[in-house]
Design an enzyme around this catalytic site. Structure first.
Site, PDB file in Angstrom:
ATOM      1  N   ARG A  40       0.841  -1.208   0.000  1.00  0.00           N
ATOM      2  CA  ARG A  40       0.000   0.000   0.000  1.00  0.00           C
ATOM      3  C   ARG A  40       0.867   1.245   0.000  1.00  0.00           C
ATOM      4  NH1 ARG A  40      -1.888   2.775   5.106  1.00  0.00           N
ATOM      5  NH2 ARG A  40      -3.509   4.285   4.510  1.00  0.00           N
ATOM      6  N   ARG A  81      -7.498  18.973   8.983  1.00  0.00           N
ATOM      7  CA  ARG A  81      -6.386  19.060   9.928  1.00  0.00           C
ATOM      8  C   ARG A  81      -6.318  20.468  10.501  1.00  0.00           C
ATOM      9  NH1 ARG A  81      -3.216  14.591   9.536  1.00  0.00           N
ATOM     10  NH2 ARG A  81      -3.358  13.387   7.609  1.00  0.00           N
ATOM     11  N   LYS A 226     -13.132   2.895   1.220  1.00  0.00           N
ATOM     12  CA  LYS A 226     -12.767   2.856   2.632  1.00  0.00           C
ATOM     13  C   LYS A 226     -13.956   3.344   3.468  1.00  0.00           C
ATOM     14  CE  LYS A 226      -8.682   4.385   3.703  1.00  0.00           C
ATOM     15  NZ  LYS A 226      -7.522   5.328   3.763  1.00  0.00           N
ATOM     16  N   THR A 284      -6.156  -1.073  10.239  1.00  0.00           N
ATOM     17  CA  THR A 284      -5.867  -0.092  11.281  1.00  0.00           C
ATOM     18  C   THR A 284      -5.728  -0.734  12.660  1.00  0.00           C
ATOM     19  OG1 THR A 284      -7.310   1.448  10.062  1.00  0.00           O
ATOM     20  CG2 THR A 284      -6.356   2.213  12.128  1.00  0.00           C
TER      21      THR A 284
END
Length: 480
Positions: A40, A81, A226, A284
């Protein structure tokens, strides 16, 4: 070559994230020795030059070692962010009132900048804002005045520059593909990666938009959606139908939804994907402790084993292999858990209902092959495929027999490295079914995947060049 082409490869596939700890050719080679299936590339980090170097090295190793390691390009998506903060970090005091702005500024303990221009328009009083993977929790007091939000710090603590922001209560108008994503997508497609992972999918239209861009370029690169946003769960069946695979991305999902919901969400998504014949990845914090420790915790080992038992197609390592101290050991330990679980506790056979769709006959043939393989204790199921459909579908039944896919389509070879139990090989000529059966049987015998006396089931379309029309099943015994 240390089980490089070992006969008894695990059915569940492994994915490693490449980063500073693993981008060298030597470490990539060690990953291959440990049996990695997909590498990945995380486009949230690294430059195009960094990623290109890895792509070239993987392909060099595939050629050198005659392996089929696939490449996934994971787009960053519309990740929110905070900006730069004063000093190394600032301390947000629990109970204090802080301002949040979408106008760029240097952040401190009184005001924080978040990189979303419409933030003050879309959040509402009472909604929660989470920062740094949920470690900091704020609640909106007021919003919309002079592009400034006032929020109360419910759970404070230190926060440093560029930490992520989650809005679990807010419906945003963020695009599914940012300008950065489009540039990264152009790069990934130009280098013919096998899979594109789309982050923060909220609706099936997001997948459709990405598919349209890929098709406009005359390509059919496979898409992984995802699942990280609660909004996606309300449209999950459509998202699965539109996607080529699903990733249960437990990081942001665990922040955006209540943590107690994540285990059942994971199990539900695995079940839905298997029933629809779509690969599903669990990702994860699989072995988060191995970023700094030599061995995983017992809880992490149990987590991996449970994902195997639930029937996941692939398990993914993130920080463990990209920035961790023990990238190769992390993969090795995960593979050991997968191998042991499959050998000693794994039994997963699917009965899938069929509908009168255009694929009804193909699906029924695959179902019959799985049932026949159980009765006859067949060693292998061999499918000839041009689109990959029969290999994906055969995998979804989770048969006890090994699955081998033979194709004339070179784009499928590494793509199928994602799919549970499937090993794919290129075949030059599949004009005649009898010759093709003889060739594949001899090939598998030469590679020691099968032996004299084994039973093999072959699936194919007649004529052989038809796509998605599997209509033939033949069972034979290896006699020479």
């Amino acid at each position: 070559m240390k089980e490089l082409l070992r006969k008894n490869r695990s059915q569940v596939k492994t994915i490693v994230t490449i980063g500073p700890a693993s981008s060298s050719k030597e470490v990539l080679k060690q990953f291959i020795f440990e049996g990695v299936d997909i590498c990945r590339l995380n486009f949230s980090h690294g430059s195009h030059d960094d990623h290109l170097k890895v792509i070239q090295q993987i392909r060099e190793l595939n050629k050198e070692l005659q392996t089929q390691v696939g490449i996934m390009a994971d787009l960053q998506g519309p990740k929110l962010r905070i900006g730069e903060v004063e000093g190394q970090s600032v301390l947000l005091q629990t109970g204090s009132i802080i301002e949040i702005t979408d106008t760029p500024c240097l952040s401190n303990d009184k005001i924080l900048y978040v990189n979303y221009p419409d933030l003050s328009k879309e959040v509402k009083p009472g909604e929660v804002i989470l920062m740094d993977d949920g470690k900091i929790k704020l609640q909106v007091v007021s919003a919309g005045q002079n592009k400034v939000i006032q929020a109360k710090v419910l759970n404070g603590g230190p926060i440093s520059s560029k930490k992520g922001v989650n809005l679990p209560d807010t419906r945003t108008s963020l695009p599914c593909l940012t300008e950065k994503d489009l540039k990264d997508l152009e790069f990934a497609l130009s280098h013919h990666v096998d899979w594109i992972a789309l982050s923060f999918v909220r609706r099936s239209a997001d997948v459709d938009k990405l598919r349209e861009i890929i098709q406009r370029k005359g390509m059919n690169t496979a898409i992984i959606s995802k699942i990280e946003k609660p909004e996606a769960l309300t449209e999950i069946d459509k998202i699965i139908d539109r996607s080529d695979a699903i990733m249960v991305a437990r990081g942001d999902l665990g922040v955006e939804t209540s943590f107690e919901k994540v285990p059942l969400i994971q199990k539900t998504l695995i079940e839905k994907c298997i029933s629809k014949g779509k690969p599903v990845i669990v990702a994860t914090q699989m072995m988060e402790s191995m970023i700094t420790n030599f061995e995983p915790t017992r809880a992490e080992a149990t987590d991996i084993a449970n994902a195997v038992l639930d029937g996941a197609d692939a398990l993914m390592l993130s920080g463990e292999t990209s920035v961790g101290k023990y990238p190769v050991e992390a993969l090795r330990n995960m593979q050991k858990i997968i191998d042991y679980t499959e050998a000693n506790g794994y039994s997963y056979n699917r009965d899938i209902a069929h509908t009168n769709s255009s694929r009804f006959f193909s699906d029924s043939i695959c179902d019959a092959a799985r049932r026949l393989s159980d009765i006859s204790k067949a060693s292998a199921i061999v499918t000839f495929t041009q689109s990959g459909y029969s290999a994906f579908k055969m995998s979804s039944y989770r048969p006890r027999s090994s699955i081998f896919a033979f194709t004339q389509n070179p784009d499928l070879i590494c793509r199928l490295s994602m799919v549970w139990g499937v090993r794919a090989f290129l075949i030059k000529d599949i004009e005649n079914i009898d010759d093709s059966i003889q060739f594949t049987t001899s090939f598998l015998r030469s590679k020691k995947f099968i032996k004299k006396g084994d039973i093999i089931i072959h699936l194919a379309s007649i004529p052989l060049k038809m796509k998605g029309k599997t209509n033939m099943l033949k069972i034979t015994q290896v006699t020479d």
